[in-house]
Write a protein that holds these residues in place. Structure first.
Motif, PDB file in Angstrom:
ATOM      1  N   ALA A  25      58.222 103.096  13.082  1.00 45.27           N
ATOM      2  CA  ALA A  25      56.857 102.633  12.881  1.00 45.27           C
ATOM      3  C   ALA A  25      56.476 101.561  13.899  1.00 45.27           C
ATOM      4  N   ASP A  26      55.213 101.577  14.294  1.00 45.78           N
ATOM      5  CA  ASP A  26      54.610 100.491  15.074  1.00 45.78           C
ATOM      6  C   ASP A  26      53.840  99.646  14.075  1.00 45.78           C
ATOM      7  N   THR A  27      54.379  98.481  13.728  1.00 43.72           N
ATOM      8  CA  THR A  27      53.847  97.686  12.616  1.00 43.72           C
ATOM      9  C   THR A  27      52.996  96.534  13.123  1.00 43.72           C
ATOM     10  N   SER A  28      51.838  96.380  12.505  1.00 41.70           N
ATOM     11  CA  SER A  28      50.940  95.257  12.783  1.00 41.70           C
ATOM     12  C   SER A  28      50.654  94.545  11.474  1.00 41.70           C
ATOM     13  N   ILE A  29      50.731  93.212  11.482  1.00 44.76           N
ATOM     14  CA  ILE A  29      50.544  92.419  10.268  1.00 44.76           C
ATOM     15  C   ILE A  29      49.499  91.345  10.535  1.00 44.76           C
ATOM     16  N   THR A  30      48.486  91.284   9.681  1.00 50.17           N
ATOM     17  CA  THR A  30      47.483  90.226   9.734  1.00 50.17           C
ATOM     18  C   THR A  30      47.637  89.368   8.490  1.00 50.17           C
ATOM     19  N   ILE A  31      47.947  88.078   8.681  1.00 48.16           N
ATOM     20  CA  ILE A  31      48.233  87.188   7.555  1.00 48.16           C
ATOM     21  C   ILE A  31      47.045  86.257   7.326  1.00 48.16           C
ATOM     22  N   TYR A  32      46.610  86.205   6.085  1.00 47.01           N
ATOM     23  CA  TYR A  32      45.522  85.324   5.648  1.00 47.01           C
ATOM     24  C   TYR A  32      46.127  84.199   4.824  1.00 47.01           C
ATOM     25  N   SER A  33      45.736  82.974   5.113  1.00 46.94           N
ATOM     26  CA  SER A  33      46.301  81.829   4.406  1.00 46.94           C
ATOM     27  C   SER A  33      45.262  81.188   3.501  1.00 46.94           C
ATOM     28  N   ARG A  34      45.704  80.844   2.286  1.00 44.62           N
ATOM     29  CA  ARG A  34      44.876  80.036   1.387  1.00 44.62           C
ATOM     30  C   ARG A  34      45.524  78.686   1.151  1.00 44.62           C
ATOM     31  N   ALA A  35      46.504  78.342   2.010  1.00 44.69           N
ATOM     32  CA  ALA A  35      47.186  77.056   1.883  1.00 44.69           C
ATOM     33  C   ALA A  35      46.227  75.926   2.239  1.00 44.69           C
ATOM     34  N   GLN A  36      46.278  74.852   1.454  1.00 43.70           N
ATOM     35  CA  GLN A  36      45.460  73.691   1.758  1.00 43.70           C
ATOM     36  C   GLN A  36      46.004  72.995   3.004  1.00 43.70           C
ATOM     37  N   PRO A  37      45.150  72.352   3.799  1.00 42.86           N
ATOM     38  CA  PRO A  37      45.650  71.641   4.973  1.00 42.86           C
ATOM     39  C   PRO A  37      46.724  70.640   4.585  1.00 42.86           C
ATOM     40  N   ALA A 251      60.239  93.551  14.729  1.00 43.67           N
ATOM     41  CA  ALA A 251      59.479  93.893  15.939  1.00 43.67           C
ATOM     42  C   ALA A 251      58.030  94.250  15.616  1.00 43.67           C
ATOM     43  N   SER A 252      57.333  93.334  14.948  1.00 46.01           N
ATOM     44  CA  SER A 252      55.964  93.594  14.500  1.00 46.01           C
ATOM     45  C   SER A 252      54.961  92.815  15.344  1.00 46.01           C
ATOM     46  N   ARG A 253      53.787  93.386  15.459  1.00 50.48           N
ATOM     47  CA  ARG A 253      52.678  92.675  16.091  1.00 50.48           C
ATOM     48  C   ARG A 253      52.023  91.780  15.045  1.00 50.48           C
ATOM     49  N   LEU A 254      51.822  90.528  15.398  1.00 53.08           N
ATOM     50  CA  LEU A 254      51.401  89.522  14.428  1.00 53.08           C
ATOM     51  C   LEU A 254      50.009  89.006  14.738  1.00 53.08           C
ATOM     52  N   LYS A 255      49.182  88.920  13.689  1.00 52.18           N
ATOM     53  CA  LYS A 255      47.865  88.314  13.784  1.00 52.18           C
ATOM     54  C   LYS A 255      47.701  87.332  12.627  1.00 52.18           C
ATOM     55  N   PHE A 296      35.203  87.100  16.338  1.00 59.22           N
ATOM     56  CA  PHE A 296      34.505  88.203  15.688  1.00 59.22           C
ATOM     57  C   PHE A 296      34.160  87.763  14.279  1.00 59.22           C
ATOM     58  N   PHE A 297      32.952  87.986  13.840  1.00 55.60           N
ATOM     59  CA  PHE A 297      32.451  87.492  12.560  1.00 55.60           C
ATOM     60  C   PHE A 297      32.524  85.968  12.549  1.00 55.60           C
ATOM     61  N   GLU A 298      32.803  85.321  11.420  1.00 53.69           N
ATOM     62  CA  GLU A 298      32.722  83.866  11.316  1.00 53.69           C
ATOM     63  C   GLU A 298      34.076  83.184  11.146  1.00 53.69           C
ATOM     64  N   PHE A 299      35.141  83.831  11.598  1.00 56.12           N
ATOM     65  CA  PHE A 299      36.471  83.252  11.449  1.00 56.12           C
ATOM     66  C   PHE A 299      37.187  83.295  12.794  1.00 56.12           C
ATOM     67  N   HIS A 300      38.471  83.011  12.804  1.00 61.81           N
ATOM     68  CA  HIS A 300      39.243  83.022  14.041  1.00 61.81           C
ATOM     69  C   HIS A 300      40.498  83.857  13.848  1.00 61.81           C
ATOM     70  N   LEU A 301      40.747  84.735  14.812  1.00 62.74           N
ATOM     71  CA  LEU A 301      41.894  85.633  14.773  1.00 62.74           C
ATOM     72  C   LEU A 301      42.841  85.266  15.905  1.00 62.74           C
ATOM     73  N   TYR A 302      44.065  84.895  15.564  1.00 58.02           N
ATOM     74  CA  TYR A 302      45.085  84.534  16.535  1.00 58.02           C
ATOM     75  C   TYR A 302      46.085  85.679  16.634  1.00 58.02           C
ATOM     76  N   THR A 303      46.194  86.276  17.826  1.00 57.87           N
ATOM     77  CA  THR A 303      47.065  87.427  18.036  1.00 57.87           C
ATOM     78  C   THR A 303      48.232  87.027  18.927  1.00 57.87           C
ATOM     79  N   LEU A 304      49.436  87.234  18.440  1.00 54.37           N
ATOM     80  CA  LEU A 304      50.620  86.924  19.229  1.00 54.37           C
ATOM     81  C   LEU A 304      50.790  87.985  20.307  1.00 54.37           C
TER      82      LEU A 304
END
Length: 510
Positions: A25-37, A251-255, A296-304
């Motif tokens: 598999a070619d795996t891509s993972i996008t992680i969303y955080s709800r952790a407080q600063p 060996a995953s692509r991370l966002k 894109f849209f109103e957030f920020h996407l960080y791609t490794l």
């Protein structure tokens, strides 16, 4: 109680005559955080016992996992099983599709099977079947064979002579042929019909709990030799990731998504979540591809820019962007003599309210998130730790920390690091007049700042005019700046080993 299986081997059993074969598999993972600063409580991601699949339930975040893999599909109807999936998956978000022949390939049914094999689960499959149990050790060892009637609170066996044995402990259990339908890992199952036989490029995606991330910033403050209130900062940023989802992602692509993404009470589709991303560009390290940020849209996407391994039950740290050096910064001293002051909706006539004095002068570091200063990048929320070099032994010493909310580029950042040791304040009320018949209240405040350093200090005095909405300063010995409808700032210089006194008179009317 010790249980050992001598004859049974646990495997996942296929449920159809033709099971498609999946390859790499070619795996891509996008992680969303709800952790407080700020720092995440380690108890949220430290395993404490129980099933390893469910440690991550309390993590403040989630992820969208997408697998692109090649699958051999026969023509017609067949079943495909995928076992290397997260245990904390949201089944309502699962999707499977063929990129090779999307119109001719469709999913008839899909299941998420999580009833995993264990001692009790396996024994339950042998109810009404003959098993052999070994009790004791050495000379006291004995074997008992019989029909398993129950495993509730122990083991109930019926012997060939009709007698019943109730066992509360045993050393070994010998079972017969392995029953079907056992799973060793959480499994996704698709009932697929395909018009075209052969290798299909497919895409599998789902949402899972048990994953989160947060940012940590390490700053080093270097004051000027001539004036310790101005200097520079070295700014380093790291991403910390936690995977407690129940599976590893090699060996995953991370966002990573930074921003306050709205979550409805019910689960959302992948299409909805994929809309919630944003872009911009970080400088990359010369030899290793780092994170690139896009809008894109109103957030920020960080791609490794490279693949990475995300082992299960592990924490990983990755550099968010290369360290920025020589970022101009200033140290600010701010005195709020009555920080508990609260605004009154209908007037506050209490003479003693506000007479309390706070002696602490707060210390802040302030810098601009601008490209010309060496930054100019969107900064995700996180904890900021600040150190200063001790020239006596060239060691970095911790001088304070604060939390940073999501901060866009070209914004000013102010970090509170604590309270000054050698600069203190005193606030007192020297005069008070209340005349309700004239709808008038006057108050005179005196603030004394004492500096025991051998260098003059610039201090900002912050005052909140809390007694009534209508006010005017009728007398002051220091000019002020109106920050908003209720807040004033007085900027004063306090001489070395000396004092500076501010007095002002405010008149409230209604």
């Amino acid at each position: 109680m010790t249980v050992k299986f001598l004859q049974a081997t646990v495997v996942a059993v296929a449920l159809s005559l033709s099971v498609p074969v999946s390859v790499q598999a070619d795996t891509s993972i996008t992680i969303y955080s709800r952790a407080q600063p700020g720092a995440v409580n380690p108890d949220l991601y430290r395993p404490t016992g129980g099933s390893g699949y469910f440690y991550g339930q309390s993590l403040p975040g989630y992820a969208i996992v997408r697998d692109d893999r090649k699958i051999e599909l026969p023509r017609g109807r067949s079943e495909f099983q995928l076992t290397d999936v997260a245990a904390l998956i949201d089944p309502t978000t699962v999707s499977f599709g063929s990129l090779t022949d999307p119109d001719g390939t469709r999913v008839v049914e899909q299941d998420f099977r999580f009833d995993l094999v264990g001692t009790a689960k396996l024994l339950s499959k042998y109810i009404d079947q003959t098993i052999t149990v070994t009790q004791g050790r050495g000379a006291d060892q004995r074997q008992i064979s019989g029909t398993l009637l129950s495993i509730d609170g122990g083991m109930v066996l019926q012997r060939e002579d009709g007698s019943v044995e109730i066992l509360t402990s045993w050393e070994h259990v010998r079972l017969g042929a392995l029953p079907g339908g056992l799973l060793t890992r959480p499994t996704l199952v698709w009932d697929v019909t395909a018009r075209r036989a052969g290798t299909h490029d497919t895409r599998i995606s789902y949402e899972t709990k048990g994953m989160t991330w947060w940012a940590d910033y390490n700053l080093v403050w270097q004051p000027s030799k001539r004036n310790d209130n101005v200097g520079t900062l070295s700014v380093g940023a790291w991403v910390s990731l936690v995977n407690q989802s129940g599976t590893s992602f090699p060996a995953s692509r991370l966002k990573l998504i930074a921003g306050d993404v709205q979550r409805a009470p019910s689960a959302q589709s992948n299409a909805y979540l994929r809309r919630q991303v944003q872009e911009m560009a970080f400088a990359e390290a010369a030899d290793v591809a780092g994170f690139e940020e896009k809008s894109f849209f109103e957030f920020h996407l960080y791609t490794l820019g490279r693949t990475t391994d995300l082992p299960n039950n592990a924490t990983k740290q990755i550099e968010l962007f290369p360290q920025a050096d020589a970022v101009p910064a200033i140290k600010r001293l701010i005195y709020n003599g009555f920080p508990q002051g609260r605004y009154a909706s209908y007037g506050n006539y209490d003479r003693n309210f506000g007479a309390q004095s706070n002696p602490k002068v707060d210390v802040y570091l302030e810098f601009d998130n601008r490209e010309k200063g060496g930054l100019g990048v969107p900064l995700p929320a996180g904890r900021v730790r600040v150190s200063q070099l001790d020239s006596a032994d060239d060691s970095l010493e911790f001088i304070g920390e604060d939390v940073l909310d999501h901060t866009a580029k070209n914004q000013t950042i102010r970090l509170r690091l604590g309270s000054a040791f050698d600069v203190v304040g005193e606030r007192k009320q020297t005069d008070f007049l209340s005349d309700r018949s004239r709808r008038l209240l006057e108050e005179t405040i005196e603030i004394t700042l004492t500096n025991r350093k051998d260098q003059a200090q610039a201090v900002t005095i912050a005052e909140s005019l809390y007694r009534y909405a209508n006010w005017e300063i009728v007398d002051t010995n220091v000019p002020f700046t109106k920050i908003d409808s209720r807040t004033l700032h007085f900027d004063v210089d306090v001489p070395a080993d000396g004092k500076r006194i501010l007095t002002f008179k405010v008149r409230y009317t209604w």
